[in-house]
Design an enzyme around this catalytic site. Structure first.
Site, PDB file in Angstrom:
ATOM      1  N   LYS A 282       0.846  -1.197   0.000  1.00 37.86           N
ATOM      2  CA  LYS A 282       0.000   0.000   0.000  1.00 37.86           C
ATOM      3  C   LYS A 282       0.883   1.249   0.000  1.00 37.86           C
ATOM      4  CE  LYS A 282      -3.957  -1.744   2.667  1.00 37.86           C
ATOM      5  NZ  LYS A 282      -4.987  -1.673   1.631  1.00 37.86           N
ATOM      6  N   ARG A 356     -10.008 -11.624   2.089  1.00 37.38           N
ATOM      7  CA  ARG A 356     -10.839 -12.704   1.526  1.00 37.38           C
ATOM      8  C   ARG A 356     -10.137 -14.052   1.599  1.00 37.38           C
ATOM      9  NH1 ARG A 356     -11.384  -9.570  -4.034  1.00 37.38           N
ATOM     10  NH2 ARG A 356     -11.379  -7.894  -2.499  1.00 37.38           N
TER      11      ARG A 356
HETATM   12  N1  BES Z   1      -8.034  -3.760   4.365  1.00 39.70           N
HETATM   13  C1  BES Z   1      -8.230  -3.405   3.008  1.00 39.70           C
HETATM   14  C2  BES Z   1      -9.555  -2.687   2.766  1.00 39.70           C
HETATM   15  C3  BES Z   1      -9.705  -1.318   3.373  1.00 39.70           C
HETATM   16  C4  BES Z   1      -9.399  -0.197   2.646  1.00 39.70           C
HETATM   17  C5  BES Z   1     -10.206  -1.178   4.645  1.00 39.70           C
HETATM   18  C6  BES Z   1      -9.574   1.050   3.202  1.00 39.70           C
HETATM   19  C7  BES Z   1     -10.382   0.085   5.199  1.00 39.70           C
HETATM   20  C8  BES Z   1     -10.077   1.197   4.470  1.00 39.70           C
HETATM   21  C9  BES Z   1      -8.220  -4.645   2.122  1.00 39.70           C
HETATM   22  O1  BES Z   1      -7.417  -5.692   2.547  1.00 39.70           O
HETATM   23  C10 BES Z   1      -7.701  -4.237   0.782  1.00 39.70           C
HETATM   24  O2  BES Z   1      -6.596  -3.782   0.725  1.00 39.70           O
HETATM   25  N2  BES Z   1      -8.533  -4.392  -0.237  1.00 39.70           N
HETATM   26  C11 BES Z   1      -8.168  -4.028  -1.558  1.00 39.70           C
HETATM   27  C12 BES Z   1      -8.696  -5.091  -2.490  1.00 39.70           C
HETATM   28  C13 BES Z   1      -8.195  -4.967  -3.908  1.00 39.70           C
HETATM   29  C14 BES Z   1      -6.707  -5.181  -3.961  1.00 39.70           C
HETATM   30  C15 BES Z   1      -8.918  -5.982  -4.755  1.00 39.70           C
HETATM   31  C16 BES Z   1      -8.809  -2.680  -1.856  1.00 39.70           C
HETATM   32  O3  BES Z   1      -9.918  -2.423  -1.404  1.00 39.70           O
HETATM   33  O4  BES Z   1      -8.178  -1.868  -2.521  1.00 39.70           O
HETATM   34 ZN    ZN Z   2      -5.382  -5.496   1.907  1.00 41.43          ZN
END
Ligand code: BES
Ligand code: ZN
Ligand code: ZN
Length: 501
Positions: A282, A356
């Site tokens: 990230k 997931r």
């Molecule tokens: N933990 C994050 C989702 C999240 C984002 C929670 C912002 C709270 C605030 C999750 O694990 C994630 O990173 N999801 C990705 C999925 C994508 C790579 C398909 C996302 O939402 O960008």
């Molecule tokens: Zn994530």
């Protein structure tokens, strides 16, 4: 905090701070009007002079100069009596407690607005008395929450110890106050788990918290370490855990109520104690709040801890596959293929879609407990925050009744949940060339894709709902009921749902 009820009569007013409801520019109750007379019309004058209408959220602090036992009165706007809502009571109680702390008093008092007779009173009576009591206690407990564990000087001393409610329905309101206190304290417990930094709230610490809860009456805890997780064949979960030096722990709490057990619910919480994204790293900003990526597990633990206190009559399995998501030298790589506990293989194209993966194995484990329904709660997708903002969770699932019941519980508890569709056609994009599934779907509809992926590990015969709490689990704004940080969102909804199931 201690909660009591008293009959709504002037001699009962003994607390140093008294909250009085104002609606449509006048005092909401006969007691309020009697106090106004004692004060020589002070309140009516203030309402007129300052054009206070009593909009929900409005407030004004007055001094009584010894004319009644309460040294201060807090006028609290209750809004239009046609739009009564337990949330208004939560906010009023939170404001009252916060003002009490500021004035350094130990005891505060408020009147149940349904006691007023007339149109205002009967409007408030539309909310059952135990829910009015619960709303007041929740607001008081939530409004009192501070996260001070890491502050060297305590600059916000909490002085309010006692919260009194003046009401003619002492038994029902008293029952509600008891329930609300438990709901509020459970929420605050979840807030602490989220607010404690990720380097302290590690998977090991989460396991410790689960073990403590497992020692409560009617609860047991089973905790699996890496070996146990390997033995169960949870390859997707392990693929996430690989990149971290902190070992993963799989948590299984089991609550068995007294008496004959009718129904069994599995509650699964996403427990990523820190989500760096893994090798699909990230950006710095998006990582700042990723200690909250275990909010689902925190909610699950908080709910399990409260079940024996509420004597909830259903059996509940609380489950979480807890881990960090880190990009260490042994981290899983984009393109890797993992075998889940269910036997399905997953091509991991984005290591940041880790929730997931952990949930897939956790749900397979949960379904082996033969529940009547399974509910997972997860900070799953940023897309859900884009779709619904930070005040509303998304819900998806395979059973409309279960979804409707959860939304209704959310409404009672002032927690917004909005249903999104499981669009079957999008499932195509979850297919992989080299494995059964891939962990990312199409470009759009990320929340739906996440739920469709997890749906692949559910059983169409077992009602399942997923609540994506990515937005409301965290707040960047201070409010009466919650300071900046973890909110404990969804705990109260789940407790209400389980108490009624
Ligand atoms: N933990 C994050 C989702 C999240 C984002 C929670 C912002 C709270 C605030 C999750 O694990 C994630 O990173 N999801 C990705 C999925 C994508 C790579 C398909 C996302 O939402 O960008
Ligand atoms: Zn994530
Ligand atoms: Zn995550």
């Amino acid at each position: 905090m201690i909660f009591h009820t008293r009959p709504p009569r002037l001699p009962q007013v003994k607390a140093s701070l008294l909250g009085l409801g104002v609606s449509k520019g006048s005092l909401a109750t006969p007691l309020g009007r009697e106090i106004d007379r004692r004060l020589g019309g002070l309140i009516t004058n203030v309402l007129k002079r300052e054009e206070l209408k009593g909009k929900a959220g409005e407030m004004r602090l007055l001094e009584t100069h010894g004319k009644i036992p309460a040294a201060n009165i807090l006028l609290i706007g209750l809004g239009d009596p046609q739009k009564t809502d337990a949330e208004i009571l939560r906010k009023a109680a939170a404001k009252l407690v916060r003002t009490g702390d500021r004035l350094h008093v130990s005891s505060v008092m408020i009147e149940d607005p349904a006691g007023s007779g007339g149109a205002t009173g009967s409007a408030w009576k539309k909310i059952p008395s135990d829910l009015r009591g619960a709303g007041l206690a929740e607001g008081a407990v939530l409004g009192h929450y501070r996260f001070n564990l890491y502050k060297s000087s305590e600059n916000h001393a909490k002085t309010v110890r006692e919260f009194l409610v003046l009401t003619s329905e002492e038994t029902a309101i008293g029952r509600g106050l008891g329930r609300g206190k438990i709901f509020g304290e459970a929420t605050n417990f979840a807030r602490d788990l989220v607010n404690i930094p990720a380097s302290d709230m590690t998977p090991r610490r989460m396991a410790l918290e689960a073990r403590k809860i497992g020692r409560l009456p009617r609860l047991t805890a089973r905790i699996f370490d890496r070996k146990g997780i390997e033995r169960m064949g949870m390859g997707c979960y392990l693929a996430v855990a690989r990149g971290s030096t902190e070992p993963p722990y799989f948590l299984h709490l089991h609550y068995r109520p007294a008496g004959k057990i009718q129904k069994k619910i599995a509650l699964i919480g996403k427990g990523v104690t820190f989500d760096s994204g893994g090798l699909s790293l990230k950006g710095a900003q998006s990582m700042e709040t990723m200690k909250d990526d275990m909010s689902g597990a925190a909610a699950m633990l908080a709910v399990m801890k409260a079940l024996p206190l509420l004597k909830v009559p259903v059996e509940v399995h609380g489950i979480s596959a807890v881990t960090e998501n880190m990009p260490g030298g042994s981290a899983g790589k984009p393109g890797d293929i993992a075998r889940s506990m269910s036997g399905k293989t997953v091509e991991i194209l984005n290591t940041d879609a880790e929730g997931r993966l952990t949930l897939a194995d956790a749900i397979t484990y949960a379904l082996r407990q033969k529940p009547n329904a399974a509910i997972d709660v997860a900070t799953l997708t940023g897309a859900c925050v884009i779709a619904l903002g930070d005040l509303c969770s998304g819900i998806l699932g395979n059973n409309q009744k279960l979804i409707d019941d959860l939304i209704a519980s959310g409404r009672r508890e002032g927690e917004r949940i909005w249903q999104l569709p499981l669009v079957d056609e999008y499932r195509e994009e979850l297919k992989s060339n080299v494995a059964d599934l891939k962990n990312v779907g199409g470009k759009w509809g990320g929340t739906i894709n996440g739920a469709l992926f997890i749906g692949e590990f559910t059983d169409p015969k077992v009602p399942w709902a997923q609540i994506d709490i990515a937005g409301p689990s965290w707040t960047e704004k201070d409010s009466d009921e919650c300071p900046k940080g973890g909110t404990g969102h969804i705990v109260r909804t789940l407790l209400d749902f389980l108490s009624r199931y």
